[in-house]
Write a protein that holds these residues in place. Structure first.
Motif, PDB file in Angstrom:
ATOM      1  N   ALA A  16       0.810  -1.231   0.000  1.00 20.87           N
ATOM      2  CA  ALA A  16       0.000   0.000   0.000  1.00 20.87           C
ATOM      3  C   ALA A  16       0.840   1.276   0.000  1.00 20.87           C
ATOM      4  CB  ALA A  16      -1.019  -0.001   1.143  1.00 20.87           C
ATOM      5  N   LYS A  19       2.299   1.590  -5.295  1.00 19.42           N
ATOM      6  CA  LYS A  19       2.954   1.056  -6.501  1.00 19.42           C
ATOM      7  C   LYS A  19       1.967   0.804  -7.646  1.00 19.42           C
ATOM      8  CE  LYS A  19       4.423  -2.636  -4.400  1.00 19.42           C
ATOM      9  NZ  LYS A  19       3.761  -2.346  -3.117  1.00 19.42           N
ATOM     10  N   SER A  20       0.895   0.051  -7.344  1.00 22.40           N
ATOM     11  CA  SER A  20      -0.018  -0.351  -8.423  1.00 22.40           C
ATOM     12  C   SER A  20      -0.714   0.846  -9.041  1.00 22.40           C
ATOM     13  CB  SER A  20      -1.073  -1.335  -7.911  1.00 22.40           C
ATOM     14  OG  SER A  20      -0.481  -2.583  -7.683  1.00 22.40           O
ATOM     15  N   SER A  21      -1.234   1.728  -8.189  1.00 23.24           N
ATOM     16  CA  SER A  21      -1.981   2.882  -8.713  1.00 23.24           C
ATOM     17  C   SER A  21      -1.073   3.743  -9.578  1.00 23.24           C
ATOM     18  CB  SER A  21      -2.539   3.736  -7.578  1.00 23.24           C
ATOM     19  OG  SER A  21      -2.971   2.946  -6.518  1.00 23.24           O
ATOM     20  N   ARG A 166      -5.009   0.556   2.945  1.00 23.94           N
ATOM     21  CA  ARG A 166      -5.416  -0.830   2.636  1.00 23.94           C
ATOM     22  C   ARG A 166      -6.783  -1.126   3.246  1.00 23.94           C
ATOM     23  NH1 ARG A 166      -2.338  -4.509  -0.007  1.00 23.94           N
ATOM     24  NH2 ARG A 166      -2.221  -2.681  -1.330  1.00 23.94           N
ATOM     25  N   LEU A 204       1.446  12.753   0.270  1.00 26.50           N
ATOM     26  CA  LEU A 204       1.239  13.119  -1.138  1.00 26.50           C
ATOM     27  C   LEU A 204      -0.030  12.472  -1.675  1.00 26.50           C
ATOM     28  CD1 LEU A 204       4.835  12.667  -2.678  1.00 26.50           C
ATOM     29  CD2 LEU A 204       3.791  14.754  -1.763  1.00 26.50           C
TER      30      LEU A 204
HETATM   31  O1  CDP Z   1       0.427  -1.355  -5.033  1.00 24.13           O
HETATM   32  P1  CDP Z   1       0.516  -0.929  -3.596  1.00 24.13           P
HETATM   33  O2  CDP Z   1       0.091  -2.012  -2.644  1.00 24.13           O
HETATM   34  O3  CDP Z   1       1.865  -0.355  -3.248  1.00 24.13           O
HETATM   35  O4  CDP Z   1      -0.484   0.296  -3.375  1.00 24.13           O
HETATM   36  P2  CDP Z   1      -1.756   0.746  -4.226  1.00 24.13           P
HETATM   37  O5  CDP Z   1      -2.651  -0.430  -4.430  1.00 24.13           O
HETATM   38  O6  CDP Z   1      -1.334   1.520  -5.428  1.00 24.13           O
HETATM   39  O7  CDP Z   1      -2.402   1.803  -3.230  1.00 24.13           O
HETATM   40  C1  CDP Z   1      -3.185   1.383  -2.124  1.00 24.13           C
HETATM   41  C2  CDP Z   1      -4.313   2.387  -1.907  1.00 24.13           C
HETATM   42  O8  CDP Z   1      -3.754   3.610  -1.446  1.00 24.13           O
HETATM   43  C3  CDP Z   1      -5.083   2.704  -3.185  1.00 24.13           C
HETATM   44  O9  CDP Z   1      -6.457   2.727  -2.861  1.00 24.13           O
HETATM   45  C4  CDP Z   1      -4.586   4.070  -3.574  1.00 24.13           C
HETATM   46  O10 CDP Z   1      -5.568   4.849  -4.239  1.00 24.13           O
HETATM   47  C5  CDP Z   1      -4.242   4.684  -2.226  1.00 24.13           C
HETATM   48  N1  CDP Z   1      -3.174   5.704  -2.302  1.00 24.13           N
HETATM   49  C6  CDP Z   1      -3.374   6.923  -1.745  1.00 24.13           C
HETATM   50  O11 CDP Z   1      -4.443   7.170  -1.182  1.00 24.13           O
HETATM   51  N2  CDP Z   1      -2.406   7.897  -1.803  1.00 24.13           N
HETATM   52  C7  CDP Z   1      -1.222   7.664  -2.372  1.00 24.13           C
HETATM   53  N3  CDP Z   1      -0.295   8.619  -2.417  1.00 24.13           N
HETATM   54  C8  CDP Z   1      -0.990   6.392  -2.936  1.00 24.13           C
HETATM   55  C9  CDP Z   1      -1.990   5.407  -2.882  1.00 24.13           C
END
Ligand code: CDP
Ligand code: CDP
Length: 223
Positions: A16, A19-21, A166, A204
């Motif tokens: 979380a 990375k994915s977003s 998450r 951020l």
């Molecule tokens: O892929 P990873 O597990 O690293 O994270 P993700 O799935 O991209 O992000 C997890 C959640 O955090 C998603 O719902 C994103 O929209 C949110 N997010 C956020 O609120 N603020 C950020 N700067 C990055 C991610």
């Protein structure tokens, strides 16, 4: 006429961290093949669990790995791993059961070796389909899979903020336990590799994180 450069963007970080977003957005913006290596470890874990293999039983892990045929299907801009010709759906890889086991399997050197060349081969998949490059996310992309990547980013965020993110997505996931296992394993531990661009995403927005990464990528592609 100069040939545009093929670029590799490596994005690593804990659960979380964003990375994915961010990698999906960069994939769309720059026409890069998106490769989520966490989904590979998850799909392999789901398959090992289906075969009732235990992480502690190394001979059984090795026998299963030798028997599992991996393939790739490109859907839109995303590379999906096939196991015996089937893409394991999200509903099967984002479960509590897989969350609880994936880091245990991912800590086994033989499991990592089984995925090493497969992950690197995604560059050839991207070239064959005329992508401008690939964006690959995981834990060891900038350190082990593509240490010479054009860009290496490392995302991090305060553990409480990541837990909040998450939780707001629903589902059950003990991300602090996965982070502990991922950072403490001997092979390819989660860490910011020397020379990578480290971004603290705690305060951020997603758009700000993406802009931080997109700026140098856009400059490179325009060069
Ligand atoms: O892929 P990873 O597990 O690293 O994270 P993700 O799935 O991209 O992000 C997890 C959640 O955090 C998603 O719902 C994103 O929209 C949110 N997010 C956020 O609120 N603020 C950020 N700067 C990055 C991610
Ligand atoms: O989305 P999230 O960040 O929660 O996890 P993920 O990217 O789907 O990765 C699931 C698990 O796979 C991680 O907790 C690691 O144990 C493992 N993994 C890894 O060891 N190396 C990678 N390159 C990607 C994932």
């Amino acid at each position: 006429m100069s040939i545009p450069p093929f670029i590799i963007v490596a994005i690593d970080g804990g659960a979380a961290s964003g990375k994915s977003s961010s990698s999906r957005t960069l994939s769309d913006r720059f026409n890069l093949l998106h490769v989520d290596t966490g989904s590979f470890y998850r799909a392999l874990t789901a398959e090992l669990l289906r075969r009732e293999v235990k992480p502690a039983d190394l001979p059984a892990v090795q026998a299963a790995l030798a028997d599992i045929a991996l393939g790739t299907r490109v859907e839109g801009r995303s590379a999906q791993m096939e196991i015996a010709g089937r893409v394991v759906p999200d509903a099967e890889i984002r479960t509590r059961h897989v969350n609880d086991h994936v880091s245990h399997f991912a800590a086994i050197p033989e499991v990592r070796t089984a995925l090493l060349e497969y992950q690197r081969s995604q560059a050839a998949v991207a070239r064959a389909r005329d992508f401008r490059g690939l964006v690959m996310e995981g834990r060891d992309i900038g350190s082990v899979i593509f240490p010479d990547a054009t860009f290496r980013f490392f995302l991090h965020a305060h553990p409480e903020e990541r837990a909040r993110r998450r939780a707001s997505e629903g589902g059950q996931d003990s991300i602090s336990e996965r982070d502990r296992l991922d950072t403490s394993r001997k092979t390819a531990p989660l860490a910011c590799p020397p020379g990578a661009i480290s971004i603290d995403t705690t305060h951020l927005t997603l758009a700000e994180v993406v802009e931080t990464m997109a700026k140098p990528i856009a400059e490179k592609l325009a060069s």
